[in-house]
Design an enzyme around this catalytic site. Structure first.
Site, mmCIF file in Angstrom:
data_model
loop_
_atom_site.group_PDB
_atom_site.id
_atom_site.type_symbol
_atom_site.label_atom_id
_atom_site.label_comp_id
_atom_site.label_asym_id
_atom_site.label_seq_id
_atom_site.Cartn_x
_atom_site.Cartn_y
_atom_site.Cartn_z
ATOM 1 N N ASP A 1 0.853 -1.189 0.000
ATOM 2 C CA ASP A 1 0.000 0.000 0.000
ATOM 3 C C ASP A 1 0.889 1.240 0.000
ATOM 4 O O ASP A 1 2.061 1.175 0.382
ATOM 5 C CB ASP A 1 -0.885 0.015 1.259
ATOM 6 C CG ASP A 1 -1.885 -1.138 1.277
ATOM 7 O OD1 ASP A 1 -2.171 -1.707 0.217
ATOM 8 O OD2 ASP A 1 -2.383 -1.451 2.381
ATOM 9 N N MET A 2 0.324 2.386 -0.417
ATOM 10 C CA MET A 2 1.104 3.635 -0.409
ATOM 11 C C MET A 2 0.505 4.605 0.591
ATOM 12 O O MET A 2 -0.707 4.834 0.595
ATOM 13 C CB MET A 2 1.099 4.260 -1.812
ATOM 14 C CG MET A 2 2.022 5.441 -1.941
ATOM 15 S SD MET A 2 3.767 5.028 -1.609
ATOM 16 C CE MET A 2 4.259 4.340 -3.187
ATOM 17 N N ARG B 1 -1.007 -1.065 -8.717
ATOM 18 C CA ARG B 1 -2.391 -0.730 -8.340
ATOM 19 C C ARG B 1 -2.484 0.800 -8.327
ATOM 20 O O ARG B 1 -1.809 1.454 -7.538
ATOM 21 C CB ARG B 1 -2.684 -1.295 -6.952
ATOM 22 C CG ARG B 1 -4.001 -0.857 -6.365
ATOM 23 C CD ARG B 1 -3.957 -0.908 -4.844
ATOM 24 N NE ARG B 1 -4.384 -2.151 -4.246
ATOM 25 C CZ ARG B 1 -4.057 -2.482 -2.977
ATOM 26 N NH1 ARG B 1 -3.296 -1.700 -2.248
ATOM 27 N NH2 ARG B 1 -4.498 -3.609 -2.462
ATOM 28 N N ALA C 1 -5.450 8.728 -0.808
ATOM 29 C CA ALA C 1 -6.293 9.020 0.355
ATOM 30 C C ALA C 1 -5.654 10.080 1.256
ATOM 31 O O ALA C 1 -5.998 10.200 2.419
ATOM 32 C CB ALA C 1 -6.536 7.730 1.143
HETATM 33 C C1 FAD Z 1 -8.295 -1.393 -3.599
HETATM 34 C C2 FAD Z 1 -7.937 -0.030 -3.113
HETATM 35 C C3 FAD Z 1 -6.742 0.164 -2.445
HETATM 36 C C4 FAD Z 1 -6.394 1.431 -2.003
HETATM 37 N N1 FAD Z 1 -5.163 1.631 -1.448
HETATM 38 C C5 FAD Z 1 -4.756 2.888 -1.194
HETATM 39 C C6 FAD Z 1 -3.419 3.160 -0.813
HETATM 40 O O1 FAD Z 1 -2.588 2.251 -0.669
HETATM 41 N N2 FAD Z 1 -3.071 4.447 -0.610
HETATM 42 C C7 FAD Z 1 -3.944 5.503 -0.778
HETATM 43 O O2 FAD Z 1 -3.554 6.657 -0.616
HETATM 44 N N3 FAD Z 1 -5.233 5.261 -1.113
HETATM 45 C C8 FAD Z 1 -5.657 4.005 -1.331
HETATM 46 N N4 FAD Z 1 -6.955 3.780 -1.720
HETATM 47 C C9 FAD Z 1 -7.958 4.857 -1.595
HETATM 48 C C10 FAD Z 1 -7.995 5.760 -2.819
HETATM 49 O O3 FAD Z 1 -6.826 6.520 -2.883
HETATM 50 C C11 FAD Z 1 -9.209 6.715 -2.788
HETATM 51 O O4 FAD Z 1 -9.100 7.543 -1.660
HETATM 52 C C12 FAD Z 1 -10.551 6.011 -2.741
HETATM 53 O O5 FAD Z 1 -10.574 4.889 -3.563
HETATM 54 C C13 FAD Z 1 -11.681 6.943 -3.182
HETATM 55 O O6 FAD Z 1 -11.480 7.400 -4.489
HETATM 56 P P1 FAD Z 1 -12.212 6.784 -5.788
HETATM 57 O O7 FAD Z 1 -11.184 6.592 -6.784
HETATM 58 O O8 FAD Z 1 -12.979 5.576 -5.450
HETATM 59 O O9 FAD Z 1 -13.144 7.922 -6.348
HETATM 60 P P2 FAD Z 1 -14.246 8.860 -5.732
HETATM 61 O O10 FAD Z 1 -14.482 9.916 -6.747
HETATM 62 O O11 FAD Z 1 -13.884 9.270 -4.347
HETATM 63 O O12 FAD Z 1 -15.482 7.904 -5.652
HETATM 64 C C14 FAD Z 1 -16.285 7.502 -6.742
HETATM 65 C C15 FAD Z 1 -17.641 7.120 -6.175
HETATM 66 O O13 FAD Z 1 -17.499 5.994 -5.295
HETATM 67 C C16 FAD Z 1 -18.200 6.202 -4.083
HETATM 68 N N5 FAD Z 1 -17.241 6.195 -2.956
HETATM 69 C C17 FAD Z 1 -15.907 6.334 -3.041
HETATM 70 N N6 FAD Z 1 -15.323 6.204 -1.834
HETATM 71 C C18 FAD Z 1 -16.345 5.998 -0.964
HETATM 72 C C19 FAD Z 1 -16.384 5.768 0.426
HETATM 73 N N7 FAD Z 1 -15.288 5.732 1.158
HETATM 74 N N8 FAD Z 1 -17.590 5.577 1.005
HETATM 75 C C20 FAD Z 1 -18.716 5.605 0.262
HETATM 76 N N9 FAD Z 1 -18.742 5.803 -1.078
HETATM 77 C C21 FAD Z 1 -17.570 6.000 -1.679
HETATM 78 C C22 FAD Z 1 -18.945 7.484 -4.219
HETATM 79 O O14 FAD Z 1 -20.242 7.176 -4.661
HETATM 80 C C23 FAD Z 1 -18.233 8.248 -5.305
HETATM 81 O O15 FAD Z 1 -19.114 9.028 -6.022
HETATM 82 C C24 FAD Z 1 -7.300 2.521 -2.182
HETATM 83 C C25 FAD Z 1 -8.498 2.316 -2.870
HETATM 84 C C26 FAD Z 1 -8.812 1.072 -3.354
HETATM 85 C C27 FAD Z 1 -10.080 0.905 -4.122
#
Ligand code: FAD
Length: 318
Positions: A141-142, A191, A196
């Site tokens: 993870d990052m 990935r 976040a």
């Molecule tokens: C498998 C995986 C691993 C990850 N690992 C890391 C990591 O190692 N480091 C890191 O910095 N980040 C990580 N993340 C988190 C990532 O960076 C985003 O913060 C997170 O995925 C939300 O962004 P999004 O791309 O889904 O888009 P968004 O635009 O945020 O979401 C798209 C849609 O999905 C829904 N949605 C998204 N998130 C949520 C939520 N939490 N609760 C409810 N509905 C939601 C909403 O309906 C939104 O309209 C990971 C995410 C995934 C899927």
């Protein structure tokens, strides 16, 4: 702007040790943990992984919770859990796919300890026999931008040593394009997430529009003909259906059949979209966290969307 402020506040809450102890010691907000976390132990994580595979053919990446850990006992506990769950995944005939935060295995305390622990986990996954055709790896993870150099160096060292390893990169960081351009030249597994965390404009894109535009450019790079030729494996980790559509479109155009890349989403977020992608023949994985240290993880998820304020309020009164 509102999203950035909301996310910064939730990140601060995630890093508060006092609040973590307080919240995790009570049943307040338990409904929040149930949404995003499979349960308190590996058995709960394994149950979820088996159910996903049986119901929809969805794969799992198991994550024993913990981040920015400075206690040697807790670091050892995290490593034991990662090793144990790798063995259980192998026994169950599932992908041996284990996610690891570098700062939970020593990265916040002692880099030599982090390196030794990462070697042990990756080596164990390497010797376990997973099903043929599976994706077996330690997924790194990052975390925040201050540890990105160290995390990439860890990945590169493990990759050069021949361990089964994969790396998470974040589209919000300006440097990621150069990092991916380098990694697509070899059979790396990356990935791609939006990120976040938040960071200043000189190193990061700060608006959602810019982050999404960069994510699209990075998809183009990850599905380029050169990446296909090198054996690169793209992992599109977002819940954003427009980005899913863009990835599928570029994959078709550049000759990537289903199964040569995957989509990954978080447990508790848009399960309908994950199901629809799997039903359409795509390879899909869910990130399945388990363990007692759930608050920093869950509050970070809440921070990802200001609309989650309602979810937080509901959890407080339920
Ligand atoms: C498998 C995986 C691993 C990850 N690992 C890391 C990591 O190692 N480091 C890191 O910095 N980040 C990580 N993340 C988190 C990532 O960076 C985003 O913060 C997170 O995925 C939300 O962004 P999004 O791309 O889904 O888009 P968004 O635009 O945020 O979401 C798209 C849609 O999905 C829904 N949605 C998204 N998130 C949520 C939520 N939490 N609760 C409810 N509905 C939601 C909403 O309906 C939104 O309209 C990971 C995410 C995934 C899927």
């Amino acid at each position: 702007m509102l999203r950035r402020i909301w996310q910064s506040v939730m990140i601060a809450l995630a890093r508060s040790g006092r609040l973590t102890g307080l919240v995790q010691g009570t049943s307040v907000l338990a409904s929040l943990s149930r949404r995003y976390v499979a349960g308190g132990d590996a058995a709960a994580g394994m149950r979820r992984a088996r159910d996903l595979a049986a119901a929809d053919g969805i794969r799992a990446s198991l994550f024993f919770l913990g981040e920015y850990v400075e206690d040697r006992g807790k670091i050892a506990e995290a490593v034991e859990n990662k090793l144990a769950v790798a063995g259980e995944l192998a026994e169950a005939g599932l992908d041996i796919h284990v996610s690891v935060d570098p700062t939970q295995i020593g990265g916040s305390l002692d880099d030599a300890l982090m390196d030794a622990n990462a070697d042990a986990i990756a080596a164990r996954i390497g010797v376990l026999a997973g099903p043929p055709g599976g994706v077996h790896c330690m997924m790194i993870d990052m975390e925040d931008h201050s540890v990105v150099d160290k995390t990439i160096a860890l990945h590169d060292r493990l990759q050069a040593a021949g361990y089964p390893v994969a790396l998470t990169l974040q589209a919000y960081l300006r440097r990621t394009e150069a990092d991916i351009a380098r990694l697509v030249e070899r059979p790396s597994r990356v990935r791609l997430v939006k990120g976040a965390f938040v960071a200043a404009g000189d190193i990061a894109f700060t608006s959602q529009a810019e982050i999404k535009a960069n994510y699209r450019r990075l998809i183009d790079l990850m599905f380029s003909p050169a990446a296909r030729a090198s054996g690169f494996y793209p992992i599109i980790a977002t819940h954003d259906d427009r980005l899913h559509a863009h990835a599928r479109d570029v994959a078709r155009r550049n000759g990537w059949p289903e199964g040569t890349y995957e989509f990954e989403m978080l447990m508790g977020v848009r399960g309908d979209v994950a199901g629809a992608l799997a039903a359409a023949g795509e390879r899909v994985r869910l990130y399945v966290p388990f363990g007692r240290d759930w608050w920093p993880y869950a509050i970070r998820r809440i921070g990802e969307n200001p609309r989650n304020a309602l979810l937080l309020a509901r959890s407080l009164v339920s």
